[in-house]
Motif scaffolding. Structure first.
Motif, PDB file in Angstrom:
ATOM      1  N   VAL A  38       0.834  -1.196   0.000  1.00 22.17           N
ATOM      2  CA  VAL A  38       0.000   0.000   0.000  1.00 22.17           C
ATOM      3  C   VAL A  38       0.874   1.254   0.000  1.00 22.17           C
ATOM      4  O   VAL A  38       0.600   2.221  -0.731  1.00 22.17           O
ATOM      5  CB  VAL A  38      -0.947   0.002   1.219  1.00 22.17           C
ATOM      6  N   GLY A  39       1.937   1.256   0.805  1.00 24.56           N
ATOM      7  CA  GLY A  39       2.826   2.416   0.855  1.00 24.56           C
ATOM      8  C   GLY A  39       3.471   2.708  -0.486  1.00 24.56           C
ATOM      9  O   GLY A  39       3.466   3.860  -0.966  1.00 24.56           O
ATOM     10  N   TRP A  40       4.016   1.662  -1.110  1.00 18.98           N
ATOM     11  CA  TRP A  40       4.645   1.843  -2.416  1.00 18.98           C
ATOM     12  C   TRP A  40       3.628   2.307  -3.456  1.00 18.98           C
ATOM     13  O   TRP A  40       3.905   3.189  -4.278  1.00 18.98           O
ATOM     14  CB  TRP A  40       5.289   0.529  -2.871  1.00 18.98           C
ATOM     15  N   GLN A  41       2.459   1.686  -3.450  1.00 17.91           N
ATOM     16  CA  GLN A  41       1.455   1.996  -4.464  1.00 17.91           C
ATOM     17  C   GLN A  41       0.933   3.415  -4.335  1.00 17.91           C
ATOM     18  O   GLN A  41       0.810   4.144  -5.331  1.00 17.91           O
ATOM     19  CB  GLN A  41       0.300   0.994  -4.371  1.00 17.91           C
ATOM     20  N   ILE A  42       0.646   3.839  -3.103  1.00 17.32           N
ATOM     21  CA  ILE A  42       0.147   5.197  -2.882  1.00 17.32           C
ATOM     22  C   ILE A  42       1.190   6.229  -3.282  1.00 17.32           C
ATOM     23  O   ILE A  42       0.884   7.228  -3.961  1.00 17.32           O
ATOM     24  CB  ILE A  42      -0.272   5.392  -1.408  1.00 17.32           C
ATOM     25  N   TYR A  43       2.443   6.019  -2.889  1.00 13.39           N
ATOM     26  CA  TYR A  43       3.489   7.004  -3.198  1.00 13.39           C
ATOM     27  C   TYR A  43       3.778   7.044  -4.699  1.00 13.39           C
ATOM     28  O   TYR A  43       4.028   8.105  -5.273  1.00 13.39           O
ATOM     29  CB  TYR A  43       4.768   6.691  -2.427  1.00 13.39           C
ATOM     30  N   ALA A  44       3.725   5.877  -5.359  1.00 13.64           N
ATOM     31  CA  ALA A  44       3.914   5.848  -6.811  1.00 13.64           C
ATOM     32  C   ALA A  44       2.762   6.545  -7.525  1.00 13.64           C
ATOM     33  O   ALA A  44       2.942   7.161  -8.582  1.00 13.64           O
ATOM     34  CB  ALA A  44       4.031   4.399  -7.291  1.00 13.64           C
ATOM     35  N   LEU A  45       1.585   6.490  -6.927  1.00  9.08           N
ATOM     36  CA  LEU A  45       0.391   7.067  -7.539  1.00  9.08           C
ATOM     37  C   LEU A  45       0.350   8.585  -7.378  1.00  9.08           C
ATOM     38  O   LEU A  45      -0.016   9.308  -8.313  1.00  9.08           O
ATOM     39  CB  LEU A  45      -0.858   6.438  -6.909  1.00  9.08           C
ATOM     40  N   GLN A 104      -5.901  -2.509 -13.039  1.00  8.12           N
ATOM     41  CA  GLN A 104      -5.342  -1.158 -13.112  1.00  8.12           C
ATOM     42  C   GLN A 104      -6.416  -0.070 -12.953  1.00  8.12           C
ATOM     43  O   GLN A 104      -6.415   0.944 -13.654  1.00  8.12           O
ATOM     44  CB  GLN A 104      -4.567  -0.971 -14.427  1.00  8.12           C
ATOM     45  N   ILE A 105      -7.330  -0.330 -12.028  1.00  4.55           N
ATOM     46  CA  ILE A 105      -8.334   0.667 -11.651  1.00  4.55           C
ATOM     47  C   ILE A 105      -7.973   1.130 -10.240  1.00  4.55           C
ATOM     48  O   ILE A 105      -8.551   0.696  -9.242  1.00  4.55           O
ATOM     49  CB  ILE A 105      -9.752   0.070 -11.684  1.00  4.55           C
ATOM     50  N   VAL A 106      -6.976   2.003 -10.159  1.00  2.00           N
ATOM     51  CA  VAL A 106      -6.404   2.377  -8.866  1.00  2.00           C
ATOM     52  C   VAL A 106      -6.756   3.825  -8.548  1.00  2.00           C
ATOM     53  O   VAL A 106      -6.443   4.737  -9.320  1.00  2.00           O
ATOM     54  CB  VAL A 106      -4.874   2.188  -8.865  1.00  2.00           C
ATOM     55  N   ASP A 107      -7.399   4.042  -7.406  1.00  2.00           N
ATOM     56  CA  ASP A 107      -7.755   5.372  -6.945  1.00  2.00           C
ATOM     57  C   ASP A 107      -7.370   5.479  -5.472  1.00  2.00           C
ATOM     58  O   ASP A 107      -7.725   4.606  -4.670  1.00  2.00           O
ATOM     59  CB  ASP A 107      -9.255   5.618  -7.115  1.00  2.00           C
ATOM     60  N   LYS A 108      -6.660   6.538  -5.114  1.00  2.00           N
ATOM     61  CA  LYS A 108      -6.153   6.621  -3.739  1.00  2.00           C
ATOM     62  C   LYS A 108      -7.277   6.708  -2.714  1.00  2.00           C
ATOM     63  O   LYS A 108      -7.146   6.179  -1.596  1.00  2.00           O
ATOM     64  CB  LYS A 108      -5.194   7.797  -3.591  1.00  2.00           C
ATOM     65  N   TRP A 109      -8.390   7.348  -3.067  1.00  2.00           N
ATOM     66  CA  TRP A 109      -9.476   7.489  -2.105  1.00  2.00           C
ATOM     67  C   TRP A 109     -10.172   6.153  -1.846  1.00  2.00           C
ATOM     68  O   TRP A 109     -10.613   5.877  -0.726  1.00  2.00           O
ATOM     69  CB  TRP A 109     -10.469   8.539  -2.581  1.00  2.00           C
TER      70      TRP A 109
END
Length: 407
Positions: A38-45, A104-109
């Motif tokens: 989650v940390g990597w994905q959020i920061y990459a996003l 690949q339907i990624v949304d931070k919220w």
């Protein structure tokens, strides 16, 4: 300390506890891997460091708000069933994360919302997890069981992040799928944990029943002493938040050194947990606990002034080992001094103290470091821990004079 051999003193004979240990290990590995992904994905996003802070906040706030009601629930319903329901609920959220990443339907919220979902069910999971152990082993084996139970968390903390980072090379969805499988395994193992034979009376939720854990602790100096000692020792003695500063500016090492520094306390705690799982602390438990917390403070002082990586690693490993000794004694005293029908609510209050000390401890270290520097901040924390030990030995003489875990 005694080492009693024989079938009656072996945790290996306690099948229910072994299944519980396996479920703790599987979910621990899964959660550590989930945190990395989650940390990597959020920061990459987003590329926004503040979003990394929101990750912790999304999980911390539900646990803080729901801790007391969760403790009441743990005392009126079957704790095994609570753990199964919460694990399945967390598994659903992890599966959604895996599907989002795969397609690949990624949304931070949406991710933050799922983390709040996980944090909500973890708030109900924690008191049930903490209060179920005494029903799985004989009373004389409880300290060993708590030590071995802690070893699952320490192993997950050491290996889980590295494994999650390695699997992330193949994609976030691979990490989430692996995590989901581990949580599924944890649920399966939990079904092998026996239900308690004694049925606890159910009472309707009210202000008095929800806050009964607070009232119970206030009236018992031993429990109040050990819980508050943990709060202030961790609040003052925590050095982990400042490890990046020590790694780069004081020890002049790189990310690999920071990784070693972060893992050192867990290694010390893990080794000590294995030792405590074989040996029973049978005398002078109060003084041993105070001595362990004092040694924690001394190790913190050594780390603060160390200029060598090897000495810093040794100090952090000893810090983790001494903390494990005091943690096992504190945990055993709290569980053995609390009747089964109150253990969920008392564990819930304890969780508030633990979460508060960890979160505020990092904040306190950061503020103090900005005023007096990292070395001064950690040194003050070490001295503060020693002062707390002295004050608590004076204020809680009943705890200081405690000879055995059971009266």
């Amino acid at each position: 300390m005694n080492n009693n051999e024989g079938p009656s003193s072996s945790l290996l004979q306690q099948k229910g506890f072994l299944w519980f240990w396996l479920t703790r290990l599987a979910s621990g590995f899964g959660f550590q891997m989930l945190s990395v992904a989650v940390g990597w994905q959020i920061y990459a996003l987003t590329g926004n460091a503040l979003d990394l802070g929101f990750i912790g906040l999304a999980q911390f706030l539900p646990s803080l708000v729901l801790a007391l009601p969760a403790g009441h629930v743990a005392d009126i319903f079957a704790r095994r069933q609570i753990i199964v329901v919460t694990r399945i609920s967390e598994l659903i959220a992890i599966t959604v994360l895996a599907l989002m990443s795969f397609y690949q339907i990624v949304d931070k919220w949406i991710i933050f919302g799922l983390l709040v979902w996980i944090g909500t069910f973890k708030a109900f999971e924690f008191p049930a997890m903490q209060s179920i152990v005494p029903s799985l082993v004989p009373e004389k084996l409880l300290p060993r069981a708590l030590a071995l139970n802690s070893s699952a968390s320490e192993m997950a903390s050491i290996v889980g992040p590295a494994l999650g980072g390695f699997l992330y090379i193949a994609g976030a969805d691979v990490v989430y799928i692996t995590t989901a499988l581990l949580y599924f395994l944890a649920v399966v193992c939990m079904f092998h944990v026996p239900l308690p034979a004694i049925k606890r009376p159910r009472s309707a939720a009210s202000f008095a029943t929800v806050f009964a854990g607070v009232s119970f602790i206030r009236k018992r100096p031993v429990i109040l002493g050990v819980i508050s000692l943990d709060l202030f020792a961790v609040l003052l003695g925590g050095a982990t938040a400042l490890l990046p500063i020590f790694a780069r500016d004081i020890l002049h090492t790189g990310p690999w050194g920071l990784g070693l520094l972060r893992g050192a306390p867990a290694v010390g705690a893990l080794l000590m947990s294995f030792w405590l799982a074989k040996h029973v602390i049978s005398r002078h438990v109060g003084m041993i606990m105070f001595a362990s917390v004092a040694a924690f403070g001394v190790a913190t002082l050594v780390f603060s002034f160390s200029q060598w990586l090897w000495l810093s690693l040794l100090a952090l490993a000893l810090l983790g080992a001494f903390d494990m000794v005091s943690m096992v004694i504190r945990g055993a005293l709290v569980q053995l001094e609390t009747p089964d029908e109150m253990r969920g609510r008392v564990s819930a209050v304890n969780s508030i103290f633990i979460n508060t000390s960890n979160q505020l401890g990092e904040f306190e270290s950061g503020v103090l470091a900005s005023l007096v520097g990292a070395v001064g901040a950690v040194a003050i924390g070490g001295v503060g821990t020693l002062v707390v030990v002295g004050l608590w030995m004076w204020w809680f003489p009943e705890l200081r004079k405690r000879q055995k875990l059971t009266n």
